[in-house]
Design a protein around this motif. Structure first.
Motif, short mmCIF file in Angstrom:
data_model
loop_
_atom_site.label_atom_id
_atom_site.label_comp_id
_atom_site.label_asym_id
_atom_site.label_seq_id
_atom_site.Cartn_x
_atom_site.Cartn_y
_atom_site.Cartn_z
N LEU A 1 -26.21 6.47 -29.97
CA LEU A 1 -25.29 6.84 -28.89
C LEU A 1 -23.98 6.08 -28.98
O LEU A 1 -22.90 6.64 -28.77
N LYS A 2 -24.07 4.81 -29.29
CA LYS A 2 -22.87 3.95 -29.32
C LYS A 2 -22.05 4.15 -30.58
O LYS A 2 -20.82 3.96 -30.58
N SER A 3 -22.67 4.56 -31.68
CA SER A 3 -21.98 4.65 -32.96
C SER A 3 -21.04 5.84 -33.02
O SER A 3 -21.30 6.90 -32.46
N SER A 4 -19.94 5.66 -33.75
CA SER A 4 -19.02 6.76 -34.03
C SER A 4 -19.02 7.09 -35.53
O SER A 4 -18.15 7.83 -36.00
N ASP A 5 -20.00 6.56 -36.25
CA ASP A 5 -20.01 6.67 -37.72
C ASP A 5 -20.82 7.85 -38.25
O ASP A 5 -20.76 8.13 -39.45
N TYR A 6 -21.59 8.52 -37.40
CA TYR A 6 -22.50 9.55 -37.89
C TYR A 6 -22.14 10.91 -37.31
O TYR A 6 -21.94 11.04 -36.10
N ASP B 1 -42.14 9.95 -45.55
CA ASP B 1 -40.71 9.74 -45.77
C ASP B 1 -40.40 8.27 -45.48
O ASP B 1 -40.88 7.69 -44.49
N PHE B 2 -39.57 7.66 -46.33
CA PHE B 2 -39.33 6.22 -46.17
C PHE B 2 -37.91 5.89 -46.63
O PHE B 2 -37.56 6.07 -47.79
N THR B 3 -37.08 5.44 -45.71
CA THR B 3 -35.69 5.13 -46.01
C THR B 3 -35.30 3.83 -45.29
O THR B 3 -36.09 3.27 -44.53
N ASP B 4 -34.07 3.39 -45.50
CA ASP B 4 -33.55 2.25 -44.75
C ASP B 4 -32.54 2.72 -43.69
O ASP B 4 -31.67 1.97 -43.28
N ASP B 5 -32.70 3.96 -43.23
CA ASP B 5 -31.75 4.52 -42.25
C ASP B 5 -31.71 3.69 -40.97
O ASP B 5 -30.64 3.53 -40.36
N PHE B 6 -32.85 3.16 -40.53
CA PHE B 6 -32.86 2.33 -39.32
C PHE B 6 -31.99 1.09 -39.51
O PHE B 6 -31.19 0.74 -38.63
N GLN B 7 -32.14 0.44 -40.65
CA GLN B 7 -31.34 -0.76 -40.92
C GLN B 7 -29.86 -0.43 -40.99
O GLN B 7 -29.01 -1.18 -40.47
N GLN B 8 -29.52 0.70 -41.62
CA GLN B 8 -28.11 1.09 -41.72
C GLN B 8 -27.52 1.40 -40.35
O GLN B 8 -26.37 1.08 -40.07
N LEU B 9 -28.30 2.01 -39.49
CA LEU B 9 -27.83 2.38 -38.15
C LEU B 9 -27.68 1.17 -37.24
O LEU B 9 -26.67 1.04 -36.54
N THR B 10 -28.66 0.29 -37.23
CA THR B 10 -28.69 -0.81 -36.26
C THR B 10 -28.23 -2.15 -36.81
O THR B 10 -27.93 -3.06 -36.04
N GLY B 11 -28.22 -2.29 -38.14
CA GLY B 11 -27.90 -3.58 -38.72
C GLY B 11 -29.04 -4.57 -38.60
O GLY B 11 -28.84 -5.78 -38.81
N GLN B 12 -30.23 -4.09 -38.27
CA GLN B 12 -31.38 -4.97 -38.06
C GLN B 12 -32.60 -4.44 -38.82
O GLN B 12 -32.67 -3.26 -39.15
N GLU B 13 -33.56 -5.33 -39.05
CA GLU B 13 -34.80 -4.95 -39.68
C GLU B 13 -35.78 -4.44 -38.62
O GLU B 13 -35.85 -5.00 -37.52
N PRO B 14 -36.59 -3.43 -38.93
CA PRO B 14 -37.61 -3.00 -37.97
C PRO B 14 -38.71 -4.03 -37.83
O PRO B 14 -38.97 -4.82 -38.75
N LEU B 15 -39.36 -4.04 -36.70
CA LEU B 15 -40.48 -4.94 -36.47
C LEU B 15 -41.64 -4.59 -37.41
O LEU B 15 -41.87 -3.42 -37.71
N THR B 16 -42.35 -5.60 -37.85
CA THR B 16 -43.49 -5.36 -38.74
C THR B 16 -44.75 -5.09 -37.93
O THR B 16 -44.87 -5.49 -36.77
N VAL B 17 -45.70 -4.42 -38.55
CA VAL B 17 -47.00 -4.20 -37.92
C VAL B 17 -47.67 -5.53 -37.61
O VAL B 17 -48.29 -5.71 -36.55
N ARG B 18 -47.53 -6.49 -38.49
CA ARG B 18 -48.13 -7.81 -38.25
C ARG B 18 -47.55 -8.43 -36.98
O ARG B 18 -48.29 -8.98 -36.15
N TYR B 19 -46.24 -8.40 -36.84
CA TYR B 19 -45.61 -8.96 -35.64
C TYR B 19 -46.14 -8.27 -34.39
O TYR B 19 -46.43 -8.93 -33.38
N MET B 20 -46.29 -6.95 -34.45
CA MET B 20 -46.75 -6.22 -33.27
C MET B 20 -48.18 -6.57 -32.92
O MET B 20 -48.54 -6.69 -31.75
#
Length: 313
Positions: A188-193, A277-296
């Protein structure tokens, strides 16, 4: 520049997206919509523009969406023509209100006609409808919520210790619902996509056996995984009182607040390799790493699937 509008703020995903959005956007550039007037009042008290909306009818939606430049449509929690009609109502009203871009929460591999998930039918329908009316878009194709499977893990840990489903050795990049919400806020906040389709995946691809192993390592349980047939999977959900479709009656506080049609065909899709399907789209969008299953699993009290928050079935 118009406002950023978030729908479904009274639901599990929307409420979390609202929290992230308030961290990265000013209150005066936001509009929040939802069913629940009590929830909306808490945001209105903070000075946020709010509107009570019911997507089963287009009535009042154009007025509610007026002044918004971007709108995040969190997909409705029922399946079939009713959901498609609700989404059409939102999209048509957004177009009429002058909204320029829709962010839509879809699922991975929604466009694959061989994907057997019943959920994907409504998602690809909605994606195509947004394109057909000429709106700009960001489609967030989410992997399966890890919360659903963490809750499922503990359901079986409390019974016979054998987690049973029909997804076999198929792989899924399980992602937290919190991260899916974060993706909504950042989109919502991004103007890049523009005219973008993003896969919102977790940290790594894994089988359900891998998932269970991590759960055991963290919790000290000794849960094992057993592959069963799709029909046997239906029978387990039947015994839990889970309705086969979203037209059925949902039990309050159910540990499986979804229809079994959705869950069993999703498991089938995973088994057939349709959800890896597996990409780094989340990291590119947010600049952050997704939470791991172990952490959860380490913080599992905060990563349970939770209650169903729809006034509909």
């Amino acid at each position: 520049m118009g406002k950023l509008l978030l729908t479904g703020v009274d639901g599990n995903l929307g409420n979390q997206a609202a929290a992230y959005l308030l961290q990265i956007a000013d209150k005066d550039e936001l509009i929040f919509c939802g069913y629940n007037p009590t929830v909306l009042a808490t945001y209105a008290e903070q000075g946020i523009e709010t509107h009570e909306t019911n997507f089963n009818t287009k009535e009042g939606l154009v007025e509610a969406f007026s002044g918004a430049d971007k709108l995040a449509l969190i997909s409705m929690p029922f399946v079939g023509e009713k959901r498609q009609q609700a989404h059409r109502n939102v999209i048509d009203a957004a177009k009429e209100a002058g909204v320029h871009q829709i962010i839509y929460t879809s699922i991975v591999n929604a466009g694959d006609e061989s994907n057997p998930s019943v959920e994907k039918i409504d998602h690809i329908y909605t994606e195509k409808y947004i394109k057909s009316v000429g709106l700009d878009y960001i489609f967030l194709r989410n992997s399966q919520y890890a919360e659903a499977m963490i809750t499922n893990y503990f359901t079986f840990a409390k019974s016979d210790g054998v987690l049973k489903n029909s997804q076999g050795d198929g792989k899924m990049a399980y992602i937290s619902r919190k991260d899916c919400a974060k993706a909504v806020a950042y989109a919502l906040k991004s103007s890049d996509y523009h005219q973008a389709t993003l896969n919102i995946n977790g940290q790594e691809l894994m089988t359900i056996t891998d998932f269970v192993r991590i759960g055991n390592e963290v919790t000290g349980n000794n849960v094992t995984y057993q592959e069963i047939t799709d029909e046997e999977n239906y029978q387990i959900f039947d015994a839990m009182g889970v309705p086969r479709t979203t037209n059925g009656k949902f039990k309050k506080d159910s540990e499986a607040p979804y229809s079994s049609d959705g869950m069993v065909t999703f498991a089938q899709a995973i088994r057939l390799g349709k959800m890896d399907d597996f990409t780094d789209d989340f990291q590119q969008l947010t600049g952050q790493e997704p939470l791991t299953v172990r952490y959860m699993f380490e913080h599992n009290d905060a990563f349970q699937v939770g209650e169903r928050h729809s006034k509909d079935s």
